[in-house]
Design an enzyme around this catalytic site. Structure first.
Site, short mmCIF file in Angstrom:
data_model
loop_
_atom_site.label_atom_id
_atom_site.label_comp_id
_atom_site.label_asym_id
_atom_site.label_seq_id
_atom_site.Cartn_x
_atom_site.Cartn_y
_atom_site.Cartn_z
N HIS A 259 -8.70 -36.21 159.62
CA HIS A 259 -8.57 -37.46 159.00
C HIS A 259 -9.27 -38.80 160.27
CE1 HIS A 259 -4.88 -36.12 156.87
NE2 HIS A 259 -5.81 -34.68 156.60
N CYS B 23 -1.01 -37.27 161.21
CA CYS B 23 -1.39 -38.37 162.24
C CYS B 23 -0.61 -38.52 162.46
CB CYS B 23 -2.51 -39.41 161.11
SG CYS B 23 -3.60 -38.37 160.21
N CYS C 201 -0.20 -39.68 158.19
CA CYS C 201 0.48 -38.98 157.00
C CYS C 201 1.27 -38.29 158.21
CB CYS C 201 -1.21 -37.29 156.47
SG CYS C 201 -1.48 -36.94 157.81
N GLU D 190 -7.33 -41.07 161.30
CA GLU D 190 -7.10 -41.49 163.01
C GLU D 190 -7.08 -40.24 163.69
OE1 GLU D 190 -6.13 -41.43 159.61
OE2 GLU D 190 -4.26 -41.71 159.36
#
Length: 157
Positions: A51, A84, A81, A53
């Site tokens: 991801h 993260c 999410c 992040e």
């Protein structure tokens, strides 16, 4: 100031979109300077943890030489999410700024408030809705085009 750094995160999201990735981008800022940039790479890498992040946090940790990002701000185009949010807590990021809410997977404000959970050893302040319309429109357009493409492929058979 938040708009400027969110625009940099949007630029990263556009890079993801150009690769066929969900257009999510992130930047980490320290002392008014961007120290890391990243965008989603899950489809490219076939790795569920790539991801934006997480990649930005990893690069920032390398840049500062520590997992503790206590003097940094994370800017991301979509509400983080659970995975993260966990990385944000573990890396001690004190401020998270995001663009669009994620009603189905966001764990900063939408589904739960992990970054403000008092049982954790670290909490982060949050600024939400920065350039929200631009961030949201980019995501909606991406998924609309994805559905349209899938429908066209189905009809071509």
């Amino acid at each position: 100031m938040h708009n400027e750094f969110m625009k940099a995160a949007i630029d990263e999201a556009k890079k993801a979109e150009a690769l066929g990735e969900v257009p999510i981008g992130a930047v980490v800022v320290k002392d008014g300077e961007i120290i890391s940039r990243a965008h989603n790479l899950r489809e490219t890498t076939q790795n569920p943890v790539t991801h934006a992040e997480l990649l930005a946090i990893q690069k920032a940790s390398e840049a500062v030489g520590s997992f503790r990002l206590e003097d940094c701000t994370l800017y991301v185009t979509l509400e983080p999410c659970v995975m993260c949010s966990g990385a944000i807590i573990m890396s001690r990021v004190p401020l998270v700024v995001y663009g669009a809410a994620d009603k189905k997977g966001g764990t900063v404000d939408s589904l739960m408030h992990l970054l403000d959970e008092p049982r954790f050893n670290h909490r982060a302040d949050v600024v939400s809705g920065v350039l929200e319309e631009e961030c949201s429109t980019m995501l909606k357009s991406f998924f609309k085009n994805l559905r349209l493409s899938a429908k066209q492929k189905k009809n071509a058979r």
